[in-house]
Design a protein around this motif. Sequence first.
Motif, PDB file in Angstrom:
ATOM      1  N   VAL A 319       0.556  13.327  -3.331  1.00 55.80           N
ATOM      2  CA  VAL A 319       0.193  12.793  -2.015  1.00 55.80           C
ATOM      3  C   VAL A 319       0.578  11.318  -1.875  1.00 55.80           C
ATOM      4  CG1 VAL A 319      -1.777  12.230  -0.528  1.00 55.80           C
ATOM      5  CG2 VAL A 319      -1.672  14.459  -1.668  1.00 55.80           C
ATOM      6  N   LEU A 320       0.588  10.573  -2.983  1.00 55.28           N
ATOM      7  CA  LEU A 320       0.776   9.121  -2.922  1.00 55.28           C
ATOM      8  C   LEU A 320       2.230   8.655  -3.036  1.00 55.28           C
ATOM      9  CD1 LEU A 320      -2.244   7.847  -5.051  1.00 55.28           C
ATOM     10  CD2 LEU A 320      -2.001   7.838  -2.568  1.00 55.28           C
ATOM     11  N   ILE A 321       3.178   9.572  -3.198  1.00 54.06           N
ATOM     12  CA  ILE A 321       4.573   9.151  -3.422  1.00 54.06           C
ATOM     13  C   ILE A 321       5.114   8.339  -2.256  1.00 54.06           C
ATOM     14  CG2 ILE A 321       6.950   9.967  -3.711  1.00 54.06           C
ATOM     15  CD1 ILE A 321       5.763  12.360  -5.292  1.00 54.06           C
ATOM     16  N   VAL A 322       5.082   8.876  -1.052  1.00 52.73           N
ATOM     17  CA  VAL A 322       5.607   8.148   0.116  1.00 52.73           C
ATOM     18  C   VAL A 322       4.772   6.903   0.424  1.00 52.73           C
ATOM     19  CG1 VAL A 322       6.039   8.274   2.601  1.00 52.73           C
ATOM     20  CG2 VAL A 322       6.763  10.151   1.109  1.00 52.73           C
ATOM     21  N   PRO A 323       3.429   6.981   0.413  1.00 59.12           N
ATOM     22  CA  PRO A 323       2.639   5.771   0.636  1.00 59.12           C
ATOM     23  C   PRO A 323       2.954   4.635  -0.338  1.00 59.12           C
ATOM     24  CG  PRO A 323       1.238   7.682   0.891  1.00 59.12           C
ATOM     25  CD  PRO A 323       2.566   8.183   0.391  1.00 59.12           C
ATOM     26  N   ALA A 324       3.401   4.971  -1.557  1.00 57.15           N
ATOM     27  CA  ALA A 324       3.745   3.927  -2.529  1.00 57.15           C
ATOM     28  C   ALA A 324       4.899   3.067  -2.011  1.00 57.15           C
ATOM     29  CB  ALA A 324       4.114   4.560  -3.873  1.00 57.15           C
ATOM     30  N   PHE A 325       5.924   3.691  -1.442  1.00 56.54           N
ATOM     31  CA  PHE A 325       7.049   2.935  -0.877  1.00 56.54           C
ATOM     32  C   PHE A 325       6.600   2.109   0.332  1.00 56.54           C
ATOM     33  CE2 PHE A 325       9.341   6.398  -3.044  1.00 56.54           C
ATOM     34  CZ  PHE A 325      10.284   5.659  -3.747  1.00 56.54           C
ATOM     35  N   LEU A 326       5.777   2.706   1.161  1.00 52.48           N
ATOM     36  CA  LEU A 326       5.304   1.998   2.351  1.00 52.48           C
ATOM     37  C   LEU A 326       4.444   0.800   1.967  1.00 52.48           C
ATOM     38  CD1 LEU A 326       4.376   5.060   4.620  1.00 52.48           C
ATOM     39  CD2 LEU A 326       6.513   3.741   4.568  1.00 52.48           C
ATOM     40  N   ALA A 327       3.674   0.943   0.896  1.00 48.56           N
ATOM     41  CA  ALA A 327       2.850  -0.173   0.426  1.00 48.56           C
ATOM     42  C   ALA A 327       3.720  -1.335  -0.039  1.00 48.56           C
ATOM     43  CB  ALA A 327       1.935   0.296  -0.701  1.00 48.56           C
ATOM     44  N   VAL A 328       4.801  -1.033  -0.761  1.00 45.81           N
ATOM     45  CA  VAL A 328       5.719  -2.086  -1.220  1.00 45.81           C
ATOM     46  C   VAL A 328       6.318  -2.823  -0.032  1.00 45.81           C
ATOM     47  CG1 VAL A 328       7.920  -2.521  -2.394  1.00 45.81           C
ATOM     48  CG2 VAL A 328       6.255  -0.955  -3.410  1.00 45.81           C
ATOM     49  N   GLN A 329       6.633  -2.089   1.014  1.00 43.78           N
ATOM     50  CA  GLN A 329       7.256  -2.692   2.198  1.00 43.78           C
ATOM     51  C   GLN A 329       6.320  -3.650   2.938  1.00 43.78           C
ATOM     52  OE1 GLN A 329       8.803   0.468   4.651  1.00 43.78           O
ATOM     53  NE2 GLN A 329      10.214   1.211   3.073  1.00 43.78           N
ATOM     54  N   THR A 330       5.002  -3.489   2.753  1.00 41.61           N
ATOM     55  CA  THR A 330       4.071  -4.403   3.429  1.00 41.61           C
ATOM     56  C   THR A 330       4.111  -5.802   2.833  1.00 41.61           C
ATOM     57  OG1 THR A 330       2.180  -3.949   1.952  1.00 41.61           O
ATOM     58  CG2 THR A 330       2.499  -2.475   3.865  1.00 41.61           C
ATOM     59  N   GLU A 331       4.536  -5.913   1.558  1.00 38.65           N
ATOM     60  CA  GLU A 331       4.516  -7.187   0.819  1.00 38.65           C
ATOM     61  C   GLU A 331       3.126  -7.829   0.879  1.00 38.65           C
ATOM     62  OE1 GLU A 331       8.488  -9.351   0.450  1.00 38.65           O
ATOM     63  OE2 GLU A 331       8.421  -8.883   2.581  1.00 38.65           O
ATOM     64  N   ASN A 332       2.126  -6.985   0.880  1.00 38.74           N
ATOM     65  CA  ASN A 332       0.736  -7.425   0.880  1.00 38.74           C
ATOM     66  C   ASN A 332       0.127  -7.051  -0.471  1.00 38.74           C
ATOM     67  OD1 ASN A 332      -2.237  -7.118   1.183  1.00 38.74           O
ATOM     68  ND2 ASN A 332      -1.817  -7.737   3.300  1.00 38.74           N
ATOM     69  N   LEU A 333      -0.280  -8.052  -1.247  1.00 34.89           N
ATOM     70  CA  LEU A 333      -0.766  -7.794  -2.599  1.00 34.89           C
ATOM     71  C   LEU A 333      -1.962  -6.849  -2.612  1.00 34.89           C
ATOM     72  CD1 LEU A 333      -0.620  -8.344  -5.626  1.00 34.89           C
ATOM     73  CD2 LEU A 333      -2.063 -10.364  -5.277  1.00 34.89           C
ATOM     74  N   ALA A 334      -2.878  -7.007  -1.676  1.00 40.42           N
ATOM     75  CA  ALA A 334      -4.072  -6.157  -1.638  1.00 40.42           C
ATOM     76  C   ALA A 334      -3.703  -4.698  -1.392  1.00 40.42           C
ATOM     77  CB  ALA A 334      -5.030  -6.650  -0.562  1.00 40.42           C
ATOM     78  N   VAL A 335      -2.773  -4.468  -0.482  1.00 32.23           N
ATOM     79  CA  VAL A 335      -2.354  -3.093  -0.166  1.00 32.23           C
ATOM     80  C   VAL A 335      -1.626  -2.466  -1.346  1.00 32.23           C
ATOM     81  CG1 VAL A 335      -0.855  -1.684   1.317  1.00 32.23           C
ATOM     82  CG2 VAL A 335      -2.231  -3.526   2.318  1.00 32.23           C
ATOM     83  N   ILE A 336      -0.692  -3.208  -1.925  1.00 33.11           N
ATOM     84  CA  ILE A 336       0.073  -2.688  -3.072  1.00 33.11           C
ATOM     85  C   ILE A 336      -0.849  -2.420  -4.252  1.00 33.11           C
ATOM     86  CG2 ILE A 336       1.931  -3.176  -4.710  1.00 33.11           C
ATOM     87  CD1 ILE A 336       3.152  -5.010  -2.547  1.00 33.11           C
ATOM     88  N   THR A 337      -1.776  -3.347  -4.500  1.00 35.04           N
ATOM     89  CA  THR A 337      -2.710  -3.180  -5.616  1.00 35.04           C
ATOM     90  C   THR A 337      -3.607  -1.968  -5.410  1.00 35.04           C
ATOM     91  OG1 THR A 337      -2.736  -5.568  -6.027  1.00 35.04           O
ATOM     92  CG2 THR A 337      -4.555  -4.283  -6.949  1.00 35.04           C
ATOM     93  N   ALA A 338      -4.112  -1.788  -4.201  1.00 34.24           N
ATOM     94  CA  ALA A 338      -4.975  -0.642  -3.914  1.00 34.24           C
ATOM     95  C   ALA A 338      -4.239   0.672  -4.155  1.00 34.24           C
ATOM     96  CB  ALA A 338      -5.471  -0.709  -2.476  1.00 34.24           C
ATOM     97  N   LEU A 339      -2.989   0.727  -3.698  1.00 37.04           N
ATOM     98  CA  LEU A 339      -2.199   1.948  -3.882  1.00 37.04           C
ATOM     99  C   LEU A 339      -1.972   2.230  -5.362  1.00 37.04           C
ATOM    100  CD1 LEU A 339       0.779   3.313  -4.367  1.00 37.04           C
ATOM    101  CD2 LEU A 339      -0.589   4.236  -2.519  1.00 37.04           C
ATOM    102  N   LEU A 340      -1.601   1.204  -6.118  1.00 37.89           N
ATOM    103  CA  LEU A 340      -1.287   1.406  -7.534  1.00 37.89           C
ATOM    104  C   LEU A 340      -2.540   1.648  -8.373  1.00 37.89           C
ATOM    105  CD1 LEU A 340       1.635  -1.119  -8.128  1.00 37.89           C
ATOM    106  CD2 LEU A 340       1.732   1.359  -7.971  1.00 37.89           C
ATOM    107  N   VAL A 341      -3.650   1.062  -7.983  1.00 37.60           N
ATOM    108  CA  VAL A 341      -4.893   1.338  -8.703  1.00 37.60           C
ATOM    109  C   VAL A 341      -5.270   2.809  -8.556  1.00 37.60           C
ATOM    110  CG1 VAL A 341      -7.393   0.959  -8.655  1.00 37.60           C
ATOM    111  CG2 VAL A 341      -5.850  -0.994  -8.727  1.00 37.60           C
ATOM    112  N   VAL A 342      -5.124   3.344  -7.339  1.00 33.53           N
ATOM    113  CA  VAL A 342      -5.429   4.752  -7.115  1.00 33.53           C
ATOM    114  C   VAL A 342      -4.371   5.639  -7.780  1.00 33.53           C
ATOM    115  CG1 VAL A 342      -5.726   6.564  -5.380  1.00 33.53           C
ATOM    116  CG2 VAL A 342      -6.661   4.283  -4.971  1.00 33.53           C
TER     117      VAL A 342
END
Length: 484
Positions: A319-342
């Motif tokens: 489920v998280l594969i596509v959201p992982a790319f979208l999180a990187v594109q935000t360049e927002n540390l909180a968003v990227i960290t939340a995605l990778l922690v999950v």
Amino acid sequence: MSGTPAGTVDPRTLRKTVGASVIGTIAEYYDFFIYGTASALVFNQIFFPEADPLVGTLAAFSTYAVGFFARPLGGLVWGHIGDRLGRKKALVFTLLLTGLGTFAVGLMPTYEQIGMWAAVILVVVRLIQGFGVGGEQGGAVLLTAEAAPQKRRGFYASFVQLGSPVAYLIPTALFAGLQQWMDEDAFLAWGWRVPFLLSIVVVAVGLYIRSKVDESETFKAARERKAESHAPLRQLFGQRRREVLGGFFAKFVEAAMFPFYTIFLVAYADNNGYSSGLVLEAVIIAILVEIVMIPVWGHVTDRIGRRPVFLALAVLNLVLIVPAFLAVQTENLAVITALLVVGLGLGHSGTYAPQASFFPELFDSSVRYSGVSVVWQFGAMVASGPFTVVATALLVAADGGFWLVAGYTALLVVCSIVALVALPETAPARRGGQEYASWPALDGAASDDLAGPGRHDLPPHVRRSSSPSTSPSSSPVGRNPHLR
């Protein structure tokens, strides 16, 4: 029925075995992951300097992938040695072989000094490393799983899995520190060699600690009963094909998602103008979470089973594969960290922790080292070895778009999900205290007796040969007359 896999478990011996397995695996994977970190950061510049940056990265990742293709051969060889001569002997040699290979990289000449021969030598050293690592993980998890109490096998065996994330952090921190303390010219000239040369210290510590550990009690019990196989691979593929194929495909999700989260997303950000530094920071935070969660998931598998945990977290990764790319594109540390922690901290750890007990429990003690090594290393070769190379090539083909990579990653994860649905549950707590495969005990207790609940999921040849009148000596796996 005995509640332990090998008679009475001495807590001090168990702690010693767990500690030695973890430290030895950290040393082994430090050697392996340091190469991956260097491939992403520096090898494209010092071994492939004339290539386009993205092509140079692809070439560097290709030499990284080479090691994975040597791992199955190492798994076959060291698995055979481990089943015939003992887990401990195989583990000492694999650690020494991998460590010397890593130290040799630190002494290598670069492209500037000897041209393309530098890359050739790099590939040879990588093959040696892969051959050594091929026998490591299977032996380390067996040494611990076979020493653990039956009811807590998932918990104790999962500690061995800490070796991989901890070993990832050490070279990452070393390279980050060196880059911060040194200017770029000095780092490219000699600074990158320091982590490789330091591996000699890590390996020396690992060898010392591992040499102090006793041989697996389960292996000794099997040997006492003359249950060891003279042809482990023939017995393995003759009697446990379902488990070999199922375990092979089940390995895909964990083997693919770790390089996806820790290596490829960094390269994706770097080559598409996003902040790779933010991704790397988030990866480190997620790895720390994973280190905490691995024994937690191991404990959970003892309560609710290996397969439910493995399967549920495989679905989460999908489920998280596509959201992982979208999180990187935000360049927002909180968003990227939340995605990778999950995804990494919870999802990947939940597919990694169960393997340390699930895979050993699929195979009889006489072929267990070979079985785990084949599943582990062939699965890693297919799903992890070429992952960064294939994903980078797909990124190039899509002009930086991520959809081809997402589809490729999803395919690997779906293979695991299908395999896990087809495989049996092996946790004794979910099988009425019964083992799925033979697990002999030194005290002669019938901990490897397969009669009882759950026999419907045993292979047909096992069900047909379950006559209680069969003499122990006639069974190819020793005192367990139910396995043939």
